[in-house]
Scaffold this active site. Structure first.
Site, PDB file in Angstrom:
ATOM      1  N   CYS A  65       0.875  -0.853  -0.042  1.00  0.00           N
ATOM      2  CA  CYS A  65      -0.119   0.032  -0.105  1.00  0.00           C
ATOM      3  C   CYS A  65       0.835   1.126  -0.066  1.00  0.00           C
ATOM      4  CB  CYS A  65      -0.956   0.029   1.093  1.00  0.00           C
ATOM      5  SG  CYS A  65      -0.191  -0.183   2.882  1.00  0.00           S
TER       6      CYS A  65
ATOM      7  N   HIS B  50      -2.665   0.979   6.902  1.00  0.00           N
ATOM      8  CA  HIS B  50      -3.151   1.033   5.256  1.00  0.00           C
ATOM      9  C   HIS B  50      -2.945   2.420   4.952  1.00  0.00           C
ATOM     10  CE1 HIS B  50      -4.380  -0.453   1.473  1.00  0.00           C
ATOM     11  NE2 HIS B  50      -5.361   0.202   1.619  1.00  0.00           N
TER      12      HIS B  50
ATOM     13  N   HIS C 108      -5.796   2.330  -4.029  1.00  0.00           N
ATOM     14  CA  HIS C 108      -4.982   1.948  -3.171  1.00  0.00           C
ATOM     15  C   HIS C 108      -4.499   0.608  -3.703  1.00  0.00           C
ATOM     16  CE1 HIS C 108      -8.324  -0.103  -1.063  1.00  0.00           C
ATOM     17  NE2 HIS C 108      -9.045   0.224  -1.917  1.00  0.00           N
TER      18      HIS C 108
END
Length: 397
Positions: A273, A333, A347
């Site tokens: 990520c 994240h 993402h």
């Protein structure tokens, strides 16, 4: 705030120095912990790992550090409290790496691991032509530091080591940057010739000369090859012409749609990520921190109330576990806000894809919406943690 922290550390050292009757290892470890908290709180970017042992009526100091400031404060504090000690701490880099304290990435993507072995966790990656600091050596592995300060290990096949003079000579050469997501370098000026290697976005090679629709380029280890002009450009031209704006952030990010998730990956071949957000920003001329838990401390805070109001395209969105009375916030994240009237963000999770915070959209992401922690703005923000390559490098006409 920095001054208060420093004064607090000085007070701690002073109080400790007054106690001359309890020169115990545990006290010194406490001192070490306080200095580390101030000068090397993140072991991913700064090392200060010191061990203490009572030996022959002296305290033996061993370990390693990259912070001359931290070790200087530690040694001064020991002298102030009349501790007899023998200092064997290594300040990296040292004689283990000799005079070749720099290196350049020599493969399209170099795998940088948490420990000096191929089976170790992939911590991050580097790119062809990326400048690295060489800190230590263990067997055929080198502990290196990337431009974003990340410290870890790479095998000797992935880099070309250099002295200060050799690096200067390389830096004086005209450079070409590969701007397609992936491709090849060829032996001759045609794409049917033998391939010298693959290459990924951000790969930098020295320019020897132009040859029709190709650039003749040179690797850090002096191999010669050819890249298509349609897939590469002079590095200074790329920097000058790069719009580095929100629209180009979106366009860059979308070129990687479908790229698989790879823990530790930071290239269009595969990324995690934060490796994805890092690569997108590199495509726009910025070097940003490596991990999501580091990226969340850079830039300007936006959307404090977690309402998704006031967000602008290109803002980084963070997800994870919020802070409680007993635990700190945990960022796990990160994605990039696009908006587009659909509440979209992009993402890397399983692969690079679009999601939305809008429950009426088909790609609604209830899971991440629920664990949203806030956002940070990088574009147009001055921050030492965000390196704007246009400003940090001299661009010659």
């Amino acid at each position: 705030m920095k001054l208060l922290k420093t004064l607090g550390l000085v007070l701690f050292v002073t109080l400790l120095s007054c106690n001359t009757t309890n020169n115990t290892v545990s006290e010194l470890e406490s001192l070490h912990a306080n200095i580390k908290k101030e000068y090397a709180p993140d072991k991913r970017v700064e090392l200060f790992d010191i061990r203490f042992e009572n030996k022959n009526n002296k305290v033996l100091l061993t370990g390693e550090t990259t912070s001359k400031k931290a070790i200087s404060i530690l040694l001064d504090s020991l002298k102030e409290r009349n501790v007899s000690f023998n200092n064997k701490v290594r300040i990296l880099p040292d004689s283990a790496v000799g005079n070749k304290i720099y290196a350049l990435g020599n493969n399209s993507v170099i795998n940088i691991r948490s420990k000096p072995k191929h089976s170790a966790e992939l911590g991050t990656q580097g790119l062809l032509g990326m400048e690295l600091k060489v800190l230590d050596k263990k067997g055929s592995w080198y502990r290196i530091q990337t431009p974003d300060k990340y410290i870890s290990w790479v095998d000797n096949g992935g880099i070309q080591r250099m002295t200060t003079d050799e690096l200067q000579q390389w830096n004086e050469k005209t450079k070409v940057i590969f701007t397609s997501n992936s491709g090849y370098v060829y032996e001759d000026a045609n794409d049917s010739s033998t391939r010298v290697s693959d290459i990924a976005f951000g790969g930098i090679l020295a320019l020897d000369k132009e040859s029709g629709s190709f650039y003749q380029v040179r690797y850090p280890d002096n191999r010669i090859g050819y890249v298509k002009k349609s897939e590469a450009v002079l590095y200074t031209t790329w920097l000058k012409n790069n719009p580095s704006n929100a629209s180009f952030i979106e366009a860059s990010a979308k070129t990687m749609l479908g790229v698989p998730y790879l823990w530790g990956g930071t290239s269009p071949k595969g990324n995690d990520c934060s490796g994805f957000t890092k690569t997108v920003y590199l495509m726009n001329g910025y070097v940003i921190p490596r991990d999501a838990s580091q990226q969340v401390h850079a830039g300007k805070v936006v959307d404090k109330d977690l309402t998704f109001e006031g967000l602008e395209k290109g803002d980084l969105m963070f997800f994870g576990t919020p802070a409680t009375k007993d635990k700190k916030q945990r960022v796990t994240h990160v994605g990039i806000w696009l908006g587009n009237g659909k509440g979209e963000f992009i993402h890397s999770a399983s692969n690079v894809h679009l999601s939305s915070i809008n429950e009426n959209e088909k790609h609604y992401d209830a899971f991440n919406k629920k664990r949203y922690l806030g956002s940070r703005r990088y574009l147009g923000v001055k921050d030492d943690k965000i390196i704007n390559l246009k400003e940090s490098l001299e661009i010659k006409p």
